[in-house]
Design an enzyme around this catalytic site. Structure first.
Site, PDB file in Angstrom:
ATOM      1  N   ASP A 273       6.919  -1.894   3.275  1.00 49.83           N
ATOM      2  CA  ASP A 273       7.862  -0.849   2.882  1.00 49.83           C
ATOM      3  C   ASP A 273       7.185   0.070   1.868  1.00 49.83           C
ATOM      4  OD1 ASP A 273       9.961   0.753   2.115  1.00 49.83           O
ATOM      5  OD2 ASP A 273      11.178  -0.860   1.285  1.00 49.83           O
TER       6      ASP A 273
ATOM      7  N   ASP B 106       8.306   0.241  -6.461  1.00 48.38           N
ATOM      8  CA  ASP B 106       9.217  -0.807  -6.930  1.00 48.38           C
ATOM      9  C   ASP B 106       8.516  -2.032  -7.520  1.00 48.38           C
ATOM     10  OD1 ASP B 106      11.238   0.837  -6.066  1.00 48.38           O
ATOM     11  OD2 ASP B 106      11.693  -0.321  -4.257  1.00 48.38           O
TER      12      ASP B 106
ATOM     13  N   ARG C 199      13.258  -3.893   3.947  1.00 50.34           N
ATOM     14  CA  ARG C 199      13.339  -2.556   3.369  1.00 50.34           C
ATOM     15  C   ARG C 199      14.074  -2.606   2.049  1.00 50.34           C
ATOM     16  NH1 ARG C 199       9.495  -2.059   5.660  1.00 50.34           N
ATOM     17  NH2 ARG C 199       9.129  -1.063   7.631  1.00 50.34           N
ATOM     18  N   CYS C 200      13.785  -1.626   1.205  1.00 53.33           N
ATOM     19  CA  CYS C 200      14.361  -1.515  -0.133  1.00 53.33           C
ATOM     20  C   CYS C 200      15.884  -1.679  -0.063  1.00 53.33           C
ATOM     21  CB  CYS C 200      13.998  -0.144  -0.703  1.00 53.33           C
ATOM     22  SG  CYS C 200      14.536   0.114  -2.397  1.00 53.33           S
ATOM     23  N   PRO C 201      16.454  -2.537  -0.895  1.00 54.60           N
ATOM     24  CA  PRO C 201      15.889  -3.216  -2.056  1.00 54.60           C
ATOM     25  C   PRO C 201      15.461  -4.662  -1.783  1.00 54.60           C
ATOM     26  CG  PRO C 201      18.254  -3.412  -2.171  1.00 54.60           C
ATOM     27  CD  PRO C 201      17.924  -2.638  -0.894  1.00 54.60           C
TER      28      PRO C 201
END
Length: 80
Positions: free
Chosen positions: A45, A51, A18-20
């Site tokens: 994600d 992103d 998951r981000c980041p």
């Protein structure tokens, strides 16, 4: 029609991250690549839909293809 995602120089499976984390892994992988090499990124994600293209613009890499209609998402970039 040919599949642009076949035969990349490197593949990064970022599923479950998951981000980041996905972008951090992409950055680390790209650093180890030669200019012009391609990287297939596989992710699930939803934040990667924003992103990964943003990373490519910011770092001056070329986003050759992206498939985000279904999971897992796939992105193909060429190191700039």
């Amino acid at each position: 029609m040919t599949d642009p995602f076949t035969n990349p120089d490197k593949t990064l499976d970022a599923q479950g991250l998951r981000c980041p984390e996905p972008v951090m892994m992409v950055r680390k992988t790209v650093r180890q690549m030669e200019t012009g090499q391609t990287l297939l990124i596989i992710a699930d994600d939803p934040a990667t839909t924003r992103d990964i293209p943003g990373f490519c613009v910011f770092m001056e890499h070329e986003l050759l293809a992206q498939e985000t209609e279904q999971l897992p998402y796939r992105y193909l970039l060429r190191k700039g």
